[in-house]
Design a protein around this motif. Structure first.
Motif, PDB file in Angstrom:
ATOM      1  N   CYS A 212       4.247 -11.469  -4.050  1.00  0.00           N
ATOM      2  CA  CYS A 212       3.286 -12.432  -3.504  1.00  0.00           C
ATOM      3  C   CYS A 212       2.036 -11.734  -2.967  1.00  0.00           C
ATOM      4  O   CYS A 212       0.955 -12.327  -2.927  1.00  0.00           O
ATOM      5  CB  CYS A 212       3.927 -13.294  -2.420  1.00  0.00           C
ATOM      6  SG  CYS A 212       4.375 -12.419  -0.905  1.00  0.00           S
ATOM      7  N   ASP A 215      -0.163 -11.327  -6.007  1.00  0.00           N
ATOM      8  CA  ASP A 215      -0.675 -12.631  -6.419  1.00  0.00           C
ATOM      9  C   ASP A 215      -1.816 -13.093  -5.518  1.00  0.00           C
ATOM     10  O   ASP A 215      -2.821 -13.641  -5.996  1.00  0.00           O
ATOM     11  CB  ASP A 215       0.451 -13.671  -6.406  1.00  0.00           C
ATOM     12  CG  ASP A 215       1.477 -13.422  -7.499  1.00  0.00           C
ATOM     13  OD1 ASP A 215       1.137 -12.701  -8.465  1.00  0.00           O
ATOM     14  OD2 ASP A 215       2.604 -13.928  -7.383  1.00  0.00           O
ATOM     15  N   SER A 221      -2.621 -16.741  -6.433  1.00  0.00           N
ATOM     16  CA  SER A 221      -1.855 -17.581  -5.526  1.00  0.00           C
ATOM     17  C   SER A 221      -2.658 -17.808  -4.253  1.00  0.00           C
ATOM     18  O   SER A 221      -3.688 -17.168  -4.027  1.00  0.00           O
ATOM     19  CB  SER A 221      -0.507 -16.921  -5.197  1.00  0.00           C
ATOM     20  OG  SER A 221       0.267 -17.749  -4.350  1.00  0.00           O
ATOM     21  N   THR A 222      -2.202 -18.739  -3.430  1.00  0.00           N
ATOM     22  CA  THR A 222      -2.826 -19.028  -2.139  1.00  0.00           C
ATOM     23  C   THR A 222      -1.754 -18.967  -1.063  1.00  0.00           C
ATOM     24  O   THR A 222      -0.547 -18.960  -1.350  1.00  0.00           O
ATOM     25  CB  THR A 222      -3.467 -20.419  -2.134  1.00  0.00           C
ATOM     26  OG1 THR A 222      -2.429 -21.418  -2.296  1.00  0.00           O
ATOM     27  CG2 THR A 222      -4.493 -20.559  -3.252  1.00  0.00           C
ATOM     28  N   MET A 225       0.651 -21.799  -1.322  1.00  0.00           N
ATOM     29  CA  MET A 225       1.623 -21.617  -2.404  1.00  0.00           C
ATOM     30  C   MET A 225       2.705 -20.630  -1.987  1.00  0.00           C
ATOM     31  O   MET A 225       3.879 -20.790  -2.352  1.00  0.00           O
ATOM     32  CB  MET A 225       0.909 -21.138  -3.666  1.00  0.00           C
ATOM     33  CG  MET A 225      -0.042 -22.163  -4.261  1.00  0.00           C
ATOM     34  SD  MET A 225      -1.102 -21.492  -5.576  1.00  0.00           S
ATOM     35  CE  MET A 225       0.117 -21.054  -6.817  1.00  0.00           C
ATOM     36  N   VAL A 226       2.336 -19.618  -1.212  1.00  0.00           N
ATOM     37  CA  VAL A 226       3.314 -18.645  -0.725  1.00  0.00           C
ATOM     38  C   VAL A 226       4.340 -19.331   0.177  1.00  0.00           C
ATOM     39  O   VAL A 226       5.546 -19.068   0.102  1.00  0.00           O
ATOM     40  CB  VAL A 226       2.594 -17.507   0.026  1.00  0.00           C
ATOM     41  CG1 VAL A 226       3.596 -16.657   0.814  1.00  0.00           C
ATOM     42  CG2 VAL A 226       1.826 -16.632  -0.953  1.00  0.00           C
ATOM     43  N   ASP A 229       6.769 -21.285  -1.788  1.00  0.00           N
ATOM     44  CA  ASP A 229       7.742 -20.404  -2.445  1.00  0.00           C
ATOM     45  C   ASP A 229       8.848 -19.954  -1.496  1.00  0.00           C
ATOM     46  O   ASP A 229       9.781 -19.249  -1.911  1.00  0.00           O
ATOM     47  CB  ASP A 229       7.038 -19.176  -3.027  1.00  0.00           C
ATOM     48  CG  ASP A 229       6.199 -19.528  -4.244  1.00  0.00           C
ATOM     49  OD1 ASP A 229       6.451 -20.589  -4.847  1.00  0.00           O
ATOM     50  OD2 ASP A 229       5.278 -18.755  -4.581  1.00  0.00           O
TER      51      ASP A 229
END
Length: 266
Positions: A212, A215, A221-222, A225-226, A229
């Motif tokens: 992550c 990403d 990714s943001t 989004m992390v 996850d």
């Protein structure tokens, strides 16, 4: 105007008599004037006059017919405007022009980092957040199996460097890697006791961090989004001095694991 009219006008001028326009000449002049006015209004409004408009003007249509045509034209224009897609619409139908254009521009030219992270080996994001709060660093701290890291909020100028310098100065013995993406160029540098040291290439950095982190740094990714996850995130904005000290005391009490304990062993 006919040839006979031209001859009658010329005879009048030669004899010195007053020449008067015939009804036919007056009607033709009015029709021509209306055509010119329609053309000027069309260009002013951005609409080119059609051949039917010119024909109607030339034939001298009645006022009632002209008004009807105008109403129909206005209705058609309104319908077209309603059906046209607004490029600045934010209702999901049209593209967003980007309210953060200035930020994007600053990021492209390197005056503002696109993202900056402070990567540590601390086992707790809340402990890192507590340390950041005491050092005056504003960040969102993320838990990963490889160690907690902080996503900095102030990305202007050299603020990321100032943040990691303050953090490693206030927390004696804490080592951290500052990874910054400026103008799509990634730089990673080790910091200790407020000073920068060895630099790392992106492959070396990513080999020892959670996926992550990569990403986020490359923009794939943001932070939201992390969290989706499953990574736990602690924000320094939710802490005060008292809560920060409580977290530090809880993680540094005797018997706590070495990685999650005092930063002096880092």
């Amino acid at each position: 105007m006919s040839n006979s009219d031209d001859k009658r006008r010329d005879d009048a001028f030669e004899s010195g008599d007053e020449y008067r326009l015939s009804d036919e000449e007056i009607n033709a002049a009015i029709a021509g004037f209306e055509r010119e006015m329609n053309a000027e209004e069309g260009f002013a409004s951005g609409k080119t006059p059609t051949s039917s408009d010119a024909d109607n003007a030339a034939l001298g249509n009645s006022g009632e017919g002209s008004a009807k045509d105008a109403d129909q034209s206005a209705s058609a224009d309104t319908s077209q405007e309603g059906n046209a897609e607004d490029p600045t619409s934010t209702n999901g139908e049209g593209p967003d022009v980007g309210l953060d254009f200035d930020d994007e521009l600053e990021g492209l030219i390197g005056n503002k980092a696109k993202i900056a992270t402070i990567i540590t080996r601390l086992s707790s994001a809340e402990l890192l957040a507590a340390f950041c709060h005491l050092a005056g660093v504003s960040a969102s701290c993320v838990d990963t199996p490889e160690g907690a890291f902080a996503v900095l909020k102030d990305l202007t100028g050299d603020e990321p460097e100032s943040a990691v310098g303050d953090l490693t100065s206030v927390i004696s013995g804490l080592s951290a890697v500052l990874a910054v993406n400026r103008a799509d160029k990634l730089e990673a540098t080790l910091w200790l006791n407020g000073a920068s040291g060895e630099t790392f290439s992106p492959p070396v950095l990513f080999a020892s961090t959670s996926s992550c982190v990569e990403d986020l740094l490359i923009g794939a990714s943001t932070l939201s989004m992390v969290q989706v996850d499953g990574y736990a995130v602690t924000d320094t904005a939710n802490l005060n001095d008292e809560s920060a000290m409580e977290i530090i005391n809880r993680h540094t009490r005797p018997g706590f694991s070495e990685r999650g304990a005092s930063s002096e062993d880092e």
